[in-house]
Motif scaffolding. Structure first.
Motif, PDB file in Angstrom:
ATOM      1  N   ALA A 161       0.813  -1.226   0.000  1.00 11.28           N
ATOM      2  CA  ALA A 161       0.000   0.000   0.000  1.00 11.28           C
ATOM      3  C   ALA A 161       0.839   1.266   0.000  1.00 11.28           C
ATOM      4  O   ALA A 161       0.581   2.200  -0.768  1.00 11.28           O
ATOM      5  N   ILE A 162       1.847   1.316   0.874  1.00  8.47           N
ATOM      6  CA  ILE A 162       2.661   2.533   0.980  1.00  8.47           C
ATOM      7  C   ILE A 162       3.414   2.797  -0.318  1.00  8.47           C
ATOM      8  O   ILE A 162       3.413   3.920  -0.840  1.00  8.47           O
ATOM      9  N   LEU A 163       4.049   1.757  -0.864  1.00  8.51           N
ATOM     10  CA  LEU A 163       4.797   1.911  -2.113  1.00  8.51           C
ATOM     11  C   LEU A 163       3.865   2.305  -3.248  1.00  8.51           C
ATOM     12  O   LEU A 163       4.188   3.197  -4.052  1.00  8.51           O
ATOM     13  N   PHE A 164       2.688   1.676  -3.324  1.00  7.68           N
ATOM     14  CA  PHE A 164       1.739   1.976  -4.395  1.00  7.68           C
ATOM     15  C   PHE A 164       1.278   3.430  -4.328  1.00  7.68           C
ATOM     16  O   PHE A 164       1.280   4.142  -5.335  1.00  7.68           O
ATOM     17  N   ARG A 165       0.886   3.879  -3.141  1.00  6.44           N
ATOM     18  CA  ARG A 165       0.381   5.241  -2.993  1.00  6.44           C
ATOM     19  C   ARG A 165       1.457   6.279  -3.298  1.00  6.44           C
ATOM     20  O   ARG A 165       1.210   7.271  -3.984  1.00  6.44           O
ATOM     21  N   ILE A 166       2.637   6.079  -2.769  1.00  9.66           N
ATOM     22  CA  ILE A 166       3.733   7.028  -3.012  1.00  9.66           C
ATOM     23  C   ILE A 166       4.034   7.113  -4.508  1.00  9.66           C
ATOM     24  O   ILE A 166       4.175   8.205  -5.081  1.00  9.66           O
ATOM     25  N   SER A 167       4.133   5.948  -5.148  1.00  8.05           N
ATOM     26  CA  SER A 167       4.465   5.911  -6.576  1.00  8.05           C
ATOM     27  C   SER A 167       3.361   6.553  -7.413  1.00  8.05           C
ATOM     28  O   SER A 167       3.638   7.312  -8.352  1.00  8.05           O
ATOM     29  N   PHE A 168       2.105   6.247  -7.062  1.00  8.95           N
ATOM     30  CA  PHE A 168       0.978   6.807  -7.813  1.00  8.95           C
ATOM     31  C   PHE A 168       0.938   8.325  -7.675  1.00  8.95           C
ATOM     32  O   PHE A 168       0.729   9.042  -8.662  1.00  8.95           O
ATOM     33  N   PHE A 169       1.146   8.809  -6.447  1.00 10.33           N
ATOM     34  CA  PHE A 169       1.117  10.255  -6.237  1.00 10.33           C
ATOM     35  C   PHE A 169       2.276  10.935  -6.964  1.00 10.33           C
ATOM     36  O   PHE A 169       2.120  12.039  -7.492  1.00 10.33           O
ATOM     37  N   ASN A 184      -7.069  16.104   3.988  1.00  9.04           N
ATOM     38  CA  ASN A 184      -6.949  14.723   3.533  1.00  9.04           C
ATOM     39  C   ASN A 184      -5.477  14.348   3.460  1.00  9.04           C
ATOM     40  O   ASN A 184      -4.661  15.095   2.913  1.00  9.04           O
ATOM     41  N   MET A 185      -5.143  13.193   3.989  1.00  6.41           N
ATOM     42  CA  MET A 185      -3.732  12.787   3.979  1.00  6.41           C
ATOM     43  C   MET A 185      -3.224  12.573   2.551  1.00  6.41           C
ATOM     44  O   MET A 185      -2.027  12.686   2.286  1.00  6.41           O
ATOM     45  N   PHE A 186      -4.127  12.305   1.605  1.00  7.29           N
ATOM     46  CA  PHE A 186      -3.708  12.102   0.225  1.00  7.29           C
ATOM     47  C   PHE A 186      -3.356  13.412  -0.470  1.00  7.29           C
ATOM     48  O   PHE A 186      -2.798  13.403  -1.570  1.00  7.29           O
ATOM     49  N   ALA A 187      -3.695  14.550   0.128  1.00  9.93           N
ATOM     50  CA  ALA A 187      -3.323  15.842  -0.452  1.00  9.93           C
ATOM     51  C   ALA A 187      -1.934  16.269  -0.005  1.00  9.93           C
ATOM     52  O   ALA A 187      -1.343  17.183  -0.586  1.00  9.93           O
ATOM     53  N   ILE A 188      -1.403  15.603   1.005  1.00 11.06           N
ATOM     54  CA  ILE A 188      -0.097  15.989   1.544  1.00 11.06           C
ATOM     55  C   ILE A 188       1.061  15.567   0.641  1.00 11.06           C
ATOM     56  O   ILE A 188       1.974  16.373   0.384  1.00 11.06           O
ATOM     57  N   PRO A 189       1.096  14.313   0.121  1.00 15.92           N
ATOM     58  CA  PRO A 189       2.216  13.919  -0.739  1.00 15.92           C
ATOM     59  C   PRO A 189       2.459  14.827  -1.936  1.00 15.92           C
ATOM     60  O   PRO A 189       3.607  15.212  -2.187  1.00 15.92           O
ATOM     61  N   PRO A 190       1.402  15.203  -2.721  1.00 15.57           N
ATOM     62  CA  PRO A 190       1.670  16.120  -3.835  1.00 15.57           C
ATOM     63  C   PRO A 190       2.277  17.445  -3.376  1.00 15.57           C
ATOM     64  O   PRO A 190       3.159  17.999  -4.064  1.00 15.57           O
ATOM     65  N   ALA A 191       1.829  17.951  -2.230  1.00 14.02           N
ATOM     66  CA  ALA A 191       2.385  19.211  -1.722  1.00 14.02           C
ATOM     67  C   ALA A 191       3.852  19.040  -1.376  1.00 14.02           C
ATOM     68  O   ALA A 191       4.683  19.922  -1.670  1.00 14.02           O
ATOM     69  N   LEU A 192       4.209  17.919  -0.767  1.00 13.72           N
ATOM     70  CA  LEU A 192       5.611  17.661  -0.422  1.00 13.72           C
ATOM     71  C   LEU A 192       6.469  17.501  -1.671  1.00 13.72           C
ATOM     72  O   LEU A 192       7.609  17.977  -1.728  1.00 13.72           O
ATOM     73  N   ILE A 193       5.921  16.839  -2.678  1.00 14.11           N
ATOM     74  CA  ILE A 193       6.647  16.651  -3.937  1.00 14.11           C
ATOM     75  C   ILE A 193       6.984  18.000  -4.568  1.00 14.11           C
ATOM     76  O   ILE A 193       8.105  18.229  -5.042  1.00 14.11           O
ATOM     77  N   MET A 194       6.026  18.916  -4.545  1.00 14.99           N
ATOM     78  CA  MET A 194       6.234  20.203  -5.195  1.00 14.99           C
ATOM     79  C   MET A 194       7.206  21.099  -4.447  1.00 14.99           C
ATOM     80  O   MET A 194       7.683  22.094  -4.994  1.00 14.99           O
ATOM     81  N   LEU A 195       7.531  20.754  -3.212  1.00  9.86           N
ATOM     82  CA  LEU A 195       8.543  21.531  -2.489  1.00  9.86           C
ATOM     83  C   LEU A 195       9.888  21.462  -3.199  1.00  9.86           C
ATOM     84  O   LEU A 195      10.690  22.403  -3.127  1.00  9.86           O
TER      85      LEU A 195
END
Length: 412
Positions: A154-162, A392-403
């Motif tokens: 799950a963690i790998l899938f979500r990170i990769s998808f995001f 939503n926790m799913f909105a956090i990864p894209p924000a971190l990526i864009m940093l």
């Protein structure tokens, strides 16, 4: 009259960006045009969905939307004026055009390779791709027999998808500007891997958004063509599940019903209002942070809405990932009429501030790579802030990526 007021209120919420910035450069709002056609115009005006529900429910729903928009719009205008006056000091504000473009290309290439490799490894670890599974919808939602193998990765899938879904628009723009075969290959492979998950928005959203950016900045004629194409794309996406064989046509269906079913927001919201009226469950703001807690937390917005329309049922057995409620309705189920006012006003204010900042960026730079990065960064970083009413926790990864695009973070 209620159907018309519902149409007007939802349209103003969806296309509010045009009110403060009516320009073909306002690409963030363009993508909502076709979606609004499917989710608002078709059900409200063509199919007359509200007519299928009790007048008292429709009246309450209409009043919530109208009160919300009356407080949202003034705050939006105030926020926009503030945003236009705020200075920024991000990487593209400081670095030369050539240096920033080089850095953006490097960061995007690394992230695309990591994301593609991660999704491939995830599918191998799960042992299935939702699109090719025996029960595609259950596999898409990772429920039933598909849950346990999904949890392994799950963690790998979500990170990769995001990773892929967030930077696909930038990768497409880089290919468009540089004609890089590597970026064409990585983007195509990433697109296929996302399509295999049956996540339409994640799969097609990035490519469509890149197309919107390119066409919007070309000319007014290209912009007009873009609007026509966008509506066509979204209508075609309505038949996505039929095309891939997940759903099949029934003899009594007409085209408008098929299109409306692809975004049944108004119908879902009406069903929610009926159930809520029968047995109110006030959230008192707990759904504001419920999306940050992993698992099926009872105040997770998705779990909460499913619990209202299907009380007593296990959310794993409900063929939905949750309902999309409009902003003022979330305010209403939280703090009743005061919630409608507060949620609408402060969301409008924050939305206006970020649109004002985005306009300054777009007008300041002529590089399409910088513009695209600024626009994607706007969406990724602004989403968890503007959407404070439904964090939503799913909105956090894209924000971190864009940093990595907004700041000069060292890779060493």
């Amino acid at each position: 009259m209620d159907s018309f007021l519902i149409f007007v209120a939802l349209t103003l919420f969806s296309f509010s960006g045009y009110i403060v910035w009516p320009s073909r450069y306002n690409v963030v709002t363009h993508g909502m045009v076709a979606g609004g056609f499917i989710s608002i115009i078709v059900p409200a005006l063509i199919l007359g969905v509200p007519d299928n529900y009790p007048p008292a429910i429709v009246d309450l729903y209409t009043k919530v939307l109208v009160l919300g928009i009356l407080f949202f719009l003034p705050a939006l205008i105030i926020g926009f004026v503030i945003g236009r006056r705020l200075p920024t000091q991000f990487s593209f504000d400081i670095m030369t055009r050539e240096a920033y473009e080089e850095r953006a290309i490097k960061v995007t290439k690394i992230f695309m390779v990591i994301g593609v490799a991660g999704l491939i490894a995830s599918y191998i670890g799960m042992g299935f791709m939702p699109m090719f599974a025996a029960e595609p919808i259950a596999a898409k939602l990772f429920r039933g027999q598909y849950q346990e193998p999904y949890l392994r990765v799950a963690i790998l899938f979500r990170i990769s998808f995001f990773l892929i879904s967030t930077i696909t628009p930038i990768a497409c723009i880089i290919w468009y500007k540089k004609r890089s075969k590597l970026f064409l290959f990585l983007t195509s492979l990433g697109l296929f891997l996302m399509i295999a998950s049956l996540e339409r928005s994640g799969a097609f959203g990035g490519v469509v958004f890149a197309f919107i950016i390119v066409m919007s900045f070309k000319s007014r004629a290209h912009f007009v063509v873009l609007m026509v194409i966008l509506i066509g794309i979204f209508v075609l996406s309505s038949f996505f599940y039929y095309i891939v064989g997940v759903r099949h046509f029934e003899g009594n269906e007409n085209v408008w019903e098929v299109i409306g079913r692809s975004a049944p927001d108004i119908d879902d919201q009406m069903q929610f209002m009926v159930k809520f009226d029968q047995k109110p469950v006030w959230t008192y703001g707990r759904t504001m942070y419920g999306g940050l807690i992993p698992g099926h937390y009872e105040w997770n917005p998705s779990v909460y809405t499913l619990g209202i329309i299907a009380p007593g049922r296990d959310v794993n057995d409900v063929g939905s990932g949750g309902l999309r409620l409009p902003l003022p309705l979330w305010g209403y189920v939280s703090f009743q009429w005061l919630g409608v006012i507060l949620f609408s006003f402060f969301t409008g204010l924050l939305t206006g501030v970020f649109i004002g900042i985005l306009k300054s960026w777009v007008l300041k730079y002529d590089s399409i790579i910088i513009r695209a990065t600024a626009i994607i960064a706007f969406g990724a970083v602004a989403t968890p802030i503007v959407g404070f009413t439904l964090m939503n926790m799913f909105a956090i990864p894209p924000a971190l990526i864009m940093l990595f695009y907004l700041y000069r973070i060292s890779w060493k």
